[in-house]
Design a protein around this motif. Structure first.
Motif, PDB file in Angstrom:
ATOM      1  N   GLU A  57      23.032  66.200  15.474  1.00 40.54           N
ATOM      2  CA  GLU A  57      22.280  66.789  14.967  1.00 40.54           C
ATOM      3  C   GLU A  57      22.875  67.921  13.481  1.00 40.54           C
ATOM      4  OE1 GLU A  57      22.845  69.630  18.497  1.00 40.54           O
ATOM      5  OE2 GLU A  57      21.681  70.725  17.147  1.00 40.54           O
ATOM      6  N   TYR A  58      24.041  67.716  13.335  1.00 41.63           N
ATOM      7  CA  TYR A  58      24.623  68.753  12.388  1.00 41.63           C
ATOM      8  C   TYR A  58      24.812  67.891  11.302  1.00 41.63           C
ATOM      9  CZ  TYR A  58      25.306  72.834  15.261  1.00 41.63           C
ATOM     10  OH  TYR A  58      25.210  74.163  15.922  1.00 41.63           O
ATOM     11  N   TYR A  59      24.728  66.580  11.334  1.00 39.98           N
ATOM     12  CA  TYR A  59      25.235  65.588  10.115  1.00 39.98           C
ATOM     13  C   TYR A  59      24.508  65.831   8.862  1.00 39.98           C
ATOM     14  CZ  TYR A  59      27.894  62.408  13.119  1.00 39.98           C
ATOM     15  OH  TYR A  59      28.809  61.963  14.032  1.00 39.98           O
ATOM     16  N   SER A  60      23.276  66.357   9.058  1.00 40.62           N
ATOM     17  CA  SER A  60      22.233  66.834   7.688  1.00 40.62           C
ATOM     18  C   SER A  60      22.900  67.969   6.793  1.00 40.62           C
ATOM     19  CB  SER A  60      21.124  66.969   7.950  1.00 40.62           C
ATOM     20  OG  SER A  60      20.608  67.884   8.864  1.00 40.62           O
ATOM     21  N   VAL A  61      23.794  68.708   7.500  1.00 35.59           N
ATOM     22  CA  VAL A  61      24.216  70.020   6.947  1.00 35.59           C
ATOM     23  C   VAL A  61      25.768  70.081   6.580  1.00 35.59           C
ATOM     24  CG1 VAL A  61      22.242  71.456   7.599  1.00 35.59           C
ATOM     25  CG2 VAL A  61      24.388  71.278   9.074  1.00 35.59           C
TER      26      VAL A  61
ATOM     27  N   LYS B  58      22.654  76.662   9.906  1.00 32.55           N
ATOM     28  CA  LYS B  58      21.325  76.322  10.720  1.00 32.55           C
ATOM     29  C   LYS B  58      21.277  74.727  10.617  1.00 32.55           C
ATOM     30  CE  LYS B  58      18.778  80.563  11.232  1.00 32.55           C
ATOM     31  NZ  LYS B  58      18.949  81.152   9.729  1.00 32.55           N
ATOM     32  N   THR B  59      20.739  73.994  11.728  1.00 34.02           N
ATOM     33  CA  THR B  59      20.608  72.673  11.401  1.00 34.02           C
ATOM     34  C   THR B  59      19.070  72.687  11.004  1.00 34.02           C
ATOM     35  OG1 THR B  59      19.661  72.510  13.768  1.00 34.02           O
ATOM     36  CG2 THR B  59      21.831  72.080  13.128  1.00 34.02           C
ATOM     37  N   LYS B  60      18.750  71.471  10.005  1.00 28.11           N
ATOM     38  CA  LYS B  60      17.316  71.530   9.602  1.00 28.11           C
ATOM     39  C   LYS B  60      16.407  70.837  10.470  1.00 28.11           C
ATOM     40  CE  LYS B  60      18.925  71.556   4.834  1.00 28.11           C
ATOM     41  NZ  LYS B  60      20.161  71.166   4.073  1.00 28.11           N
TER      42      LYS B  60
END
Ligand code: ADP
Ligand code: MG
Length: 374
Positions: free
Chosen positions: A281-285, A372-374
């Motif tokens: 879930e953190y990969y995008s940030v 924050k995760t997006k």
């Protein structure tokens, strides 16, 4: 019963803010831009380290301290210029300040007599409040004959006997020993259920705030950091300060560098072989080589056999009976975990660790704010 609202309240003490050479410090406000609202009947805990402005806030609400700027309201009435006696507030501070020559009954009656209530009315009021705080058996005694816990009960009873709209408690348990603190904490909670009086308690003890209050306000250096339910501040701290302040043992806050590999992102740490997989879930940030502060509570660090993380030696093992604590060295920091499992380790035993990925928190190492995760 009362609703209380603070809008952009500031406090600067006249004699602070000056250095030896008469120059002003920049951080000379004891309370800065404080705004919050408490619903009627709620129980608010103001929590923070010593010197963060908790007592100043309470004293401003009580009218014992002038405010430098801002507005304060009780039930939509601006109280800025009301005298303390006209604010309908009950106060109990950590120093009991009971009148030594008077019996407990007369201590409780003191303010009611000043308000010219009849002796019959006073007796009725005291008889209503005394059992709530278990001081009914103490009414004929003098303060010198009471234990610390009993004095504090009388102190709180005196604050509520006038049926205030708002009850303010400043570190009411801080002079008491562990067992007495717990007992009186439960009494205060029960009393609040019974009288349903909007209550604000100030404390530096997170357990006290978490167990008593419906809503917690966490302050640091005069500034509100987060306001929320005990679960919100525990589960979703907005910054590193709140993350490290709530919880015992505190949340691990490790300086980490993100490393990208073929099978995804890992947390890596300076001077340590430890690598722990990052939740997707953190990969995008996140990105390769990014520096972050990783927050993970000791209960969310799990010992595993099938983990993809690196084998790591146990540095410290402590057995508290109902809970075991294991620490491993990560560079020059310790990563702590707690478990209820019946495990026994010795220093140097090799373990593998996994993080409960839903419960990892990423913070910006520069601002300390949660990523924050997006
Ligand atoms: P807390 O209750 O959170 O420990 P306080 O509200 O008592 O903190 O204090 C906040 C800041 O204001 C501290 O820096 C303290 O030194 C300062 N302060 C408190 N009371 C006074 C006072 N009467 N005069 C000057 N400075 C004060
Ligand atoms: Mg204080």
């Amino acid at each position: 019963m009362a609703r209380i609202c603070l809008k952009n309240v500031y406090k600067r003490y006249d004699d602070t803010g000056k250095s030896l050479f008469g120059k002003k410090h920049q951080n000379d406000f004891a309370v800065k831009d404080l705004s919050f609202e408490c619903k009627d009947k709620s129980f608010i805990g103001i929590l923070g380290p010593s010197g963060c402005g908790k007592s100043t806030t309470l004293r401003m609400i009580a009218g014992l301290e002038e405010i430098t700027a801002g507005e304060m309201y009780i039930d939509n009435v601006c109280i800025n210029n009301l005298l303390p006696k006209d604010r309908n507030i009950g106060l109990a501070f950590e120093d009991y300040a009971l009148y030594p020559p008077l019996t407990v009954y007369d201590n409780l009656a003191f303010n009611l007599r000043a308000k010219k209530l009849s002796e019959a009315e006073i007796k009725k009021a005291i008889n209503n409040v005394a059992p709530l705080l278990k001081v009914d058996e103490l009414l004929t005694m003098k303060p010198s004959a009471l234990s610390g816990g009993q004095k504090q009960r009388v102190n709180i009873a005196r604050a509520i006997v006038r049926q205030p709209g708002l009850l303010l408690l400043d570190e009411p348990l801080s002079h008491l020993d562990g067992k007495m603190r717990q007992t009186l904490r439960q009494e205060i909670k029960r009393m609040h259920h019974e009288i349903e009086c909007t209550t604000i308690i100030v404390t530096h003890d997170q357990i006290e705030a978490m167990s008593l209050a419906d809503i917690i306000i966490i302050m640091k250096d005069g500034v509100l950091q987060q306001m929320g339910s005990p679960l919100e501040v525990y589960d979703s701290p907005v910054n590193e300060f709140v993350a490290g302040f709530i919880g015992e043992p505190p949340m691990n806050l490790l300086k980490s560098i993100i490393a990208k590999t073929q099978d995804g992102f890992y947390f890596t740490f300076k001077d340590s072989d430890l690598r722990v997989k990052v939740a997707e879930e953190y990969y995008s940030v996140i990105s390769d080589s990014m520096r972050i502060t990783l927050g993970v509570r000791p209960v969310d660090v799990i010992i595993t056999t099938k983990s993809t993380s690196t084998p790591t030696p146990v540095a410290v093992y402590e057995n508290f009976g109902d809970e075991r604590r294991v620490s491993v060295r990560v560079g020059d920091e310790l990563l702590n975990l707690t478990t209820q499992e019946e495990i026994v380790y010795s220093r140097g035993d090799i373990i593998k660790l996994e993080f409960n990925s839903a419960k990892t928190h990423l913070f910006d190492p520069v601002t300390g704010m949660k990523i924050k995760t997006k």
